[in-house]
Design an enzyme around this catalytic site. Structure first.
Site, PDB file in Angstrom:
ATOM      1  N   GLY A  32      57.373  62.956  44.845  1.00  0.00           N
ATOM      2  CA  GLY A  32      58.368  63.607  43.993  1.00  0.00           C
ATOM      3  C   GLY A  32      57.801  64.150  42.688  1.00  0.00           C
ATOM      4  N   SER A  42      54.808  65.008  47.973  1.00  0.00           N
ATOM      5  CA  SER A  42      54.907  66.412  47.561  1.00  0.00           C
ATOM      6  C   SER A  42      54.360  67.392  48.614  1.00  0.00           C
ATOM      7  CB  SER A  42      54.228  66.623  46.201  1.00  0.00           C
ATOM      8  OG  SER A  42      54.893  65.856  45.209  1.00  0.00           O
ATOM      9  N   GLU A  87      51.443  57.179  51.599  1.00  0.00           N
ATOM     10  CA  GLU A  87      52.140  57.899  50.537  1.00  0.00           C
ATOM     11  C   GLU A  87      51.693  57.385  49.169  1.00  0.00           C
ATOM     12  OE1 GLU A  87      56.022  59.721  52.000  1.00  0.00           O
ATOM     13  OE2 GLU A  87      56.497  57.731  51.260  1.00  0.00           O
ATOM     14  N   LYS A 145      66.321  60.695  51.391  1.00  0.00           N
ATOM     15  CA  LYS A 145      66.623  59.736  50.306  1.00  0.00           C
ATOM     16  C   LYS A 145      68.140  59.664  50.091  1.00  0.00           C
ATOM     17  CE  LYS A 145      62.175  60.874  48.358  1.00  0.00           C
ATOM     18  NZ  LYS A 145      61.216  60.550  47.343  1.00  0.00           N
ATOM     19  N   HIS A 175      59.335  51.965  52.187  1.00  0.00           N
ATOM     20  CA  HIS A 175      59.100  53.117  51.289  1.00  0.00           C
ATOM     21  C   HIS A 175      58.832  52.586  49.879  1.00  0.00           C
ATOM     22  CE1 HIS A 175      59.753  56.765  48.976  1.00  0.00           C
ATOM     23  NE2 HIS A 175      59.580  57.431  50.103  1.00  0.00           N
ATOM     24  N   GLU A 202      59.832  53.473  47.100  1.00  0.00           N
ATOM     25  CA  GLU A 202      61.035  53.355  46.254  1.00  0.00           C
ATOM     26  C   GLU A 202      61.781  52.064  46.569  1.00  0.00           C
ATOM     27  OE1 GLU A 202      62.635  57.226  47.182  1.00  0.00           O
ATOM     28  OE2 GLU A 202      60.962  58.146  46.107  1.00  0.00           O
ATOM     29  N   ASN A 225      62.605  62.807  54.841  1.00  0.00           N
ATOM     30  CA  ASN A 225      63.268  61.662  54.206  1.00  0.00           C
ATOM     31  C   ASN A 225      64.237  62.215  53.163  1.00  0.00           C
ATOM     32  OD1 ASN A 225      64.026  59.321  52.905  1.00  0.00           O
ATOM     33  ND2 ASN A 225      62.069  59.042  51.838  1.00  0.00           N
TER      34      ASN A 225
HETATM   35  C1  PEP Z   1      59.005  60.638  50.287  1.00  0.00           C
HETATM   36  O1  PEP Z   1      60.147  60.497  49.929  1.00  0.00           O
HETATM   37  O2  PEP Z   1      58.547  59.878  51.142  1.00  0.00           O
HETATM   38  C2  PEP Z   1      58.200  61.722  49.712  1.00  0.00           C
HETATM   39  C3  PEP Z   1      56.970  61.868  50.097  1.00  0.00           C
HETATM   40  O3  PEP Z   1      58.822  62.528  48.777  1.00  0.00           O
HETATM   41  P1  PEP Z   1      58.299  63.961  48.237  1.00  0.00           P
HETATM   42  O4  PEP Z   1      57.917  64.763  49.451  1.00  0.00           O
HETATM   43  O5  PEP Z   1      59.477  64.537  47.513  1.00  0.00           O
HETATM   44  O6  PEP Z   1      57.144  63.686  47.367  1.00  0.00           O
END
Ligand code: PEP
Length: 249
Positions: free
Chosen positions: A172, A212, A166, A11, A94, A96, A9
């Site tokens: 992040g 992460s 998630e 973003k 997601h 976000e 992803n």
């Molecule tokens: C994500 O954007 O879905 C995500 C898991 O980000 P990160 O791997 O940076 O934590």
């Protein structure tokens, strides 16, 4: 036997010329993987990324879509538009988008239904906040998100959906759920699918972990029986993505 899926992803990162550079760098390194691979890129990059990857098995996805077919929805992108450019996956819900763009369980469900109707493969994100984790209501919250996302979806269509667990506190932040905690949540999600549908649907649906994920922790997470791959944010923007995709080589 469920095949692992590793989805990047990006973003809101990478202009089309930067996208071209990154995909050219990663393409040959991930194209012969025994795992499914998807690059979920910004809308503006879909065309160039689909073009570069068209002779490979690597999939391309969007990071959002609208649930209407067309019309006066300024700034929105439809499932047909995503499909037409050559992409076949879309991330829906997601955290976000839920936090900053008013995505709700209801709009997630509408988008999942539209994506399936238009033959896009939805990756539906669910996950609890730090506060919900600390007050021990995370699991109940995630189970409700799953039930809402799958409302009025047939068992046959449910299998076209990938779920990404998630935890918001792990996205992040560099703070990954332990293998055991990630497994427990993914197992609870699978049990919820069995409750909504049946054990065969639950056994066959793919459930990813996200938060992460890096090459240093991917192998341990992927060894868990109910974790079928990862949705990867930060580490999908560099060569670490290749190591995650090829974790079993
Ligand atoms: C994500 O954007 O879905 C995500 C898991 O980000 P990160 O791997 O940076 O934590």
């Amino acid at each position: 036997m469920r095949k692992k899926l590793i989805a990047g992803n990006w973003k809101m990162n990478k202009t089309p010329s930067e996208a071209m550079e990154l995909v050219e760098l990663l393409k040959n390194k991930v194209k012969d993987s025994e795992n499914d691979v998807v690059f979920c890129v910004p809308f503006i990059d879909l065309d160039i990324v689909c073009d570069i990857l068209k002779e490979t098995d690597i999939h391309v996805g969007a990071q959002n879509m609208y649930f209407e077919d067309k019309g006066a929805y300024t700034g929105e992108i439809s499932a047909d538009m995503i499909k037409n450019v050559g992409a076949d996956y879309v991330i829906i819900g997601h955290s976000e988008r839920r936090a900053y763009f008013a995505e709700t369980d209801e709009t997630v469900n509408l988008k999942v239904k539209k994506a399936i109707e238009k033959e896009l493969n939805p990756i539906v994100c669910v996950g609890e906040s730090l506060e919900q984790k600390e007050t021990k209501i995370g699991l109940d919250f995630v189970r409700i998100q799953v039930k809402c996302a799958f409302k009025d979806i047939s068992p046959e269509d449910a299998l076209k959906v990938t779920i990404a667990y998630e935890p918001i506190w792990a996205i992040g932040t560099g703070r990954t759920a332990s293998n055991e905690d990630a497994q427990a949540f993914c197992k609870a999600i699978r049990d919820t699918i069995a409750e909504i549908y049946d054990s065969s649907t639950a056994e066959n649906i793919r459930i990813l972990y996200g938060g992460s994920v890096k090459s240093t922790n991917a192998k341990g997470l992927f060894a868990m029986p109910d974790i079928d791959g990862a949705l990867v944010g930060g580490a999908s923007l560099n060569e670490d993505f290749e190591k995650i995709v090829n974790y079993n080589k």
